[in-house]
Design a protein around this motif. Structure first.
Motif, PDB file in Angstrom:
ATOM      1  N   THR A  66      32.758  38.190  33.222  1.00  0.00           N
ATOM      2  CA  THR A  66      33.273  37.498  34.402  1.00  0.00           C
ATOM      3  C   THR A  66      34.778  37.324  34.251  1.00  0.00           C
ATOM      4  O   THR A  66      35.255  36.377  33.620  1.00  0.00           O
ATOM      5  CB  THR A  66      32.595  36.132  34.578  1.00  0.00           C
ATOM      6  OG1 THR A  66      31.178  36.314  34.514  1.00  0.00           O
ATOM      7  CG2 THR A  66      32.964  35.516  35.905  1.00  0.00           C
ATOM      8  N   ALA A 131      29.395  35.571  37.449  1.00  0.00           N
ATOM      9  CA  ALA A 131      30.243  35.960  38.586  1.00  0.00           C
ATOM     10  C   ALA A 131      29.948  35.156  39.840  1.00  0.00           C
ATOM     11  O   ALA A 131      30.869  34.743  40.560  1.00  0.00           O
ATOM     12  CB  ALA A 131      30.078  37.453  38.869  1.00  0.00           C
ATOM     13  N   GLY A 158      35.632  40.692  39.572  1.00  0.00           N
ATOM     14  CA  GLY A 158      34.239  40.548  40.009  1.00  0.00           C
ATOM     15  C   GLY A 158      33.971  39.336  40.874  1.00  0.00           C
ATOM     16  O   GLY A 158      33.386  39.456  41.962  1.00  0.00           O
TER      17      GLY A 158
END
Length: 772
Positions: A66, A131, A158
Motif C-alpha cells: 500500500t 489499499a 494504489g
C-alpha cells in the motif's frame, strides 16, 4: 400455473401493490447508501502465484504494497538544486510523523525515483493499512502534505487509484441514470402513444432497481462486493425491467383488442408473456450466474448483483404489473400523446392487427422465400464483424482505464511519460531457501542463480543481497553475511534488513522492456519455468506477473463458465420450447451476436477507432474481464429476445401447424415489440457508454452494439432463414415427434371474437367488445 398467477394478481391487486410500495419505502433509505459498502478493488485472484508471492513477502518480510506516491515536478529546478531538495523534504515533514505511515522513501534514499529529465522525483509513502482502508485516509494525507512555492505535487498510487474508481463509478452511474430515465420514457411514449402505458414499464424497472440496491447494501455487509455492482444493477434493472413490462403491457392491450375481459386478459397475458418473461429471466440469470464461477471478486460480485436485480425485475413483472393493470383496466390507454406518425400505425397496433400484413410479415416471407441467399451473406457479415477479435491483446486494468482528469490517472501519465517505467514495475521474486538464507551454501546457490538471471538478454538489472555491489565476489558475500550484524555500510545494512528474513528473501528483477511488453511476460514465464535447484523455490509477483495471472485466471475459468451456461440454458429452453434443435439454434445465434461485439471491442478500445468521438484514450489492449462480462450479459440479454420471438412463433405453430406460416405470424406479432424493447435497451446501454470509466463504457457500448446486431441481422434475418431451412425439425422432440398443440396452453390460444371496432392508439378511447 401462470394463468392462475394472473388470476391471483387480479383478485389480490391492492395487497400486491401495497406490499411492493412497502418494500420500496423500506428500501429507499438504504438504496442510496449501497456504494458505502462496496469495494473498489477485487481484480486479484487469491489462488494465483503472484498473490501467493506477495502474501509470503508481507508475512515474512512485512513488505507493504500500500504505497501512495507523491510526484514533485518543477520547470525551474532540477532534483540536485537545493531549493528542490529543501522544498520536497518540507512538503512531507508532517507525513513522516503520521501514525498511519509505516515509512517514507524519498529520491534521496533511492536515486532511481528521479525522472529522466531530472526535473521531477517521487516520494513513496508506505501506509500501514490495506489499499481500501488507505483510500479513506487520503483527505488526511492531502492535508498533511504541505504546499511549497516552487514544486507541483501530484498524488498517485494504489489507494488513490481505488478512490478514483469509487468516485468515477458513482459519477458515471448518476449521469447514466439522468440520461436513461427520460430517454426510456420517450421511447415508451413512441411505442404506446399513452402516458399511463409508458409510465408502467419505467415504474416497474424503478421498483426493481431501488429494492435491489437496498438488498445489495445488506449483502455488502456479509460478503465483499465490487463497486461495479452499482452499474450492472442499474443497467439490468432498468433495461430488463422496462423490457419485461413492455412485453406484458403490449400483450395485455392485444388481448383487450381481441375482446377479452380485463380479468381474462390479465390471465392470458401472464400465461403467455408472463411465462416467456419468467423463462427469459431464468436464461439471463444463468448467464450472470456464470460470473460467480470466477475467482476474481469483481466478476463474482457483479454476477451476484445481476442475478438479484433480474430476479426482482421478473417478480415485479409477473406480480406488480398485473396488479396495476387490473386496477387500471381500460385506463391503461389514458392520457394519449399525439406524436408524429412514423408509418401507418403505432407499433402496438401493427403487432396485434392484420397478422398477414405489415413490415415484419413481409420481411419473413421474403427471407423464407430465399433462405439460403439470406443465411450465408448474413452469417459471413457477422463473422467478419467478429474477425478483429483474432488480434486481441488482453491486459489487467491500471490507471489508464480512468479519465485523464482524476489524480491517479494524472500521476500515472507522469510516471509513464517522464520516468523510467521499468524501474517502477520490477519483477518481484519471493525466494525460499533450505534453512537460513545467509548460510554460506545458500549464499553460493543464490549467487549463481542470480547470475543465471542476469545473463538473460531481457534483464537490465537484478537487485538482491548477492548482487548489491558488482565489485563483490562470491567469497566476499559469504564472508560479509557470515556476521550480518557487523555490516558497517548503512545502505547495505538497510537493504539486508528489508530483503531477508530467515529462509525467505526478496529479489527484484528489472526488465529491459515495459510491464505489458511481450518480452517482459516471456521473462516472467522463463523465471517461473526454470528450476533454481539446490533446495531453492521461487514465487514471482510484480506488475507483469500479476497481469499474466489475472488473464490466466480469467480464461482458465471462462471455458467452464461458458459450458455450464450453455448446458443449463439448453435444458431450460428444451423444457420451454419442447424441441431438441431450437435451444441449440438459439445458443448459436447468441454466440454470433457476442462475437460481433467482441470485434467492436478490439477495434474501439484496443485500436482506438472512434476514440475521439467516444471521449477516451485508446488502451492498446482490451481489459481482460470485458469480454467475459459481455458474454455473460449479452448471452442472457440476446436470449431474452430469442425467447419472446420463439414463444410467439411457437404459439402460431400450435395454432396453424405450418412452420413457414408460424414464423411469419410470430415475427409479425412480436417483431415491432421486440424492436421497441431493443431500442430501449440500446438507449439505456448507450447512456452507460457515456461513462468515463472505460470498463463501464466498454460494457455499455458492447451491449448496445450487440443488441443492435441481434435485433436486426439476427432476429430479423438469420433466425427466420434458419427456421425455414430446418422446417418441422424445429419442433421435433425425441419420443414425442412434432409437438403441435400442448394442452397446457390450448385454451389460451383458442380463437376469440375479434374486436368489433378499433381506434388508432392516437385516440383517447379503445373499443373492446363494443364498449368504450
Amino acid at each position: 400455473m401462470f394463468y392462475r398467477l394472473g388470476k391471483f394478481a387480479t383478485r389480490h391487486r391492492w395487497l400486491i401493490v401495497g406490499l411492493w410500495i412497502l418494500a420500496a419505502v423500506i428500501a429507499l433509505p438504504f438504496a442510496p447508501q449501497a456504494n458505502q459498502v462496496l469495494q473498489s478493488g477485487g481484480f486479484e485472484s487469491p489462488d494465483s502465484e503472484s498473490q501467493r508471492a506477495i502474501d509470503t513477502l508481507v508475512q515474512k518480510l512485512h513488505v507493504n504494497e500500500t504505497i501512495v506516491q507523491v510526484i514533485f515536478t518543477s520547470q525551474r529546478y532540477t532534483v540536485e538544486d537545493p531549493q528542490f531538495i529543501q522544498q520536497s523534504e518540507q512538503a512531507v515533514t508532517h507525513i513522516r510523523t503520521w501514525s498511519e505511515v509505516a515509512q517514507v522513501t524519498t529520491y534521496l534514499d533511492n536515486p532511481r525515483q528521479v525522472s529522466q529529465d531530472r526535473h521531477a522525483a517521487y516520494v513513496n509513502i508506505q501506509m500501514k493499512s490495506d489499499a481500501n482502508a488507505a483510500a479513506k485516509l487520503l483527505p488526511d494525507l492531502e492535508q498533511r502534505l504541505q504546499k511549497v512555492p516552487d514544486l507541483k505535487a501530484s498524488i498517485g498510487g494504489g489507494p488513490v487509484f481505488y478512490e478514483d474508481i469509487q468516485s468515477v463509478s458513482e459519477n458515471d452511474l448518476r449521469r447514466a441514470e439522468l440520461l436513461a430515465f427520460p430517454f426510456a420514457i420517450i421511447a415508451l411514449l413512441l411505442v404506446f402513444r399513452s402516458v399511463v402505458a409508458a409510465v408502467l414499464p419505467a415504474l416497474v424497472g424503478g421498483f426493481a432497481v431501488v429494492v435491489s440496491l437496498a438488498m445489495i447494501f445488506g449483502l455488502g455487509h456479509i460478503t465483499p462486493l465490487s463497486i461495479f455492482v452499482l452499474n450492472i444493477t442499474t443497467l439490468f434493472g432498468l433495461g430488463l425491467g422496462v423490457d419485461y413490462s413492455l412485453f406484458m403491457v403490449s400483450r395485455f392491450r392485444e388481448e383487450l383488442i381481441h375482446g377479452r375481459s380485463i380479468e381474462e386478459a390479465i390471465g392470458v397475458t401472464v400465461a403467455t408473456a408472463g411465462r416467456a418473461v419468467t423463462f427469459s429471466g431464468l436464461t439471463v440469470s444463468i448467464g450472470l450466474f456464470g460470473l460467480t464461477f470466477f475467482h476474481i471478486n469483481m466478476l463474482h460480485s457483479v454476477g451476484l448483483g445481476g442475478i438479484l436485480v433480474v430476479a426482482l425485475a421478473v417478480l415485479a413483472a409477473v406480480t406488480l404489473l398485473p396488479a396495476l393493470l387490473s386496477i387500471l383496466g381500460l385506463r391503461v390507454n389514458a392520457l394519449p400523446v399525439r406524436l408524429p406518425r412514423f408509418g401507418r400505425r403505432p407499433v402496438v397496433a401493427e403487432t396485434t392487427l392484420d397478422p398477414h400484413h405489415g413490415f415484419w410479415y413481409r420481411l419473413s416471407q421474403f427471407v423464407m422465400r430465399y433462405p439460403l441467399r439470406v443465411f450465408f451473406p448474413v452469417l459471413l457479415l457477422l463473422l467478419s464483424f467478429g474477425a478483429p477479435f483474432l488480434g486481441v491483446r488482453f491486459s489487467a486494468p491500471d490507471a489508464s482505464i480512468l479519465p485523464s482528469y482524476v489524480p491517479s490517472r494524472a500521476a500515472y501519465d507522469l510516471l509513464v511519460q517522464r520516468f523510467n517505467q521499468r524501474e517502477t514495475t520490477p519483477i518481484l521474486m519471493a525466494v525460499h531457501t533450505r534453512g537460513n538464507a545467509l548460510t554460506p551454501d545458500n549464499i553460493k546457490n543464490l549467487y549463481y542463480y542470480v547470475k543465471r538471471i542476469e545473463a538473460d538478454p531481457r534483464v537490465d538489472r537484478v537487485d538482491s543481497i548477492v548482487s548489491a555491489d558488482p565489485r563483490f565476489t562470491l567469497e566476499q558475500y559469504q564472508l560479509l553475511y557470515s556476521h550480518p550484524q557487523l555490516i558497517a555500510d548503512p545502505y547495505l545494512g538497510a537493504f539486508l534488513k528489508a530483503s531477508v528474513s530467515g529462509d525467505t528473501l526478496l529479489v527484484e528483477v528489472v526488465s529491459k522492456y515495459g510491464m505489458v511488453d511481450a518480452n517482459s511476460q516471456a521473462l516472467v514465464q522463463t523465471i517461473r519455468n526454470t528450476d533454481p535447484g539446490n533446495g531453492i523455490s521461487v514465487l514471482v509477483d510484480g506488475g507483469t506477473a500479476g497481469n499474466i495471472d489475472y488473464v490466466q485466471s480469467l480464461y482458465t475459468d471462462f471455458p467452464v463458465a461458458v459450458l455450464i451456461i450453455s448446458i443449463t440454458t439448453y435444458i431450460v429452453l428444451l423444457f420451454l420450447f419442447r424441441s431438441l434443435l431450437l435451444p441449440l439454434k438459439a445458443i448459436v445465434m447468441n454466440t454470433l451476436s457476442i462475437l460481433a461485439s467482441y470485434g467492436a471491442l478490439v477495434l474501439i478500445f484496443q485500436d482506438g477507432f472512434l476514440h475521439q468521438i467516444l471521449g477516451f484514450t485508446p488502451l492498446g489492449f482490451v481489459e481482460a474481464s470485458s469480454p467475459i462480462l459481455l458474454f455473460c450479459s449479452i448471452f442472457g440479454l440476446s436470449m431474452d429476445y430469442e425467447v419472446f420471438l420463439l414463444s410467439r412463433i411457437q404459439e402460431a405453430f400450435w395454432q396453424t401447424g405450418d412452420n413457414k406460416q408460424a414464423v411469419a405470424l410470430g415475427l409479425q406479432r412480436s417483431g415491432g415489440i421486440i424492436t421497441s424493447a431493443a431500442v430501449i435497451v440500446i438507449v439505456v446501454s448507450a447512456c452507460f457508454a457515456t461513462a468515463d470509466m472505460i470498463l463501464v463504457k466498454a460494457l455499455g457500448l458492447g451491449m448496445a452494439l450487440a443488441v443492435v446486431i441481434d435485433a436486426t441481422l439476427v432476429r430479423g434475418l438469420l433466425v427466420p432463414a434458419t427456421m425455414r431451412l430446418l422446417g418441422n425439425w424445429n419442433w421435433w422432440l425425441p419420443f414425442a415427434g412434432v409437438q403441435r398443440h400442448p394442452p397446457a396452453l390450448a385454451e389460451y390460444l383458442a380463437p376469440v371474437d375479434a374486436a368489433r371496432e378499433y381506434t388508432d392508439s392516437n385516440e383517447t378511447n379503445i373499443h373492446v367488445g363494443g364498449k368504450r
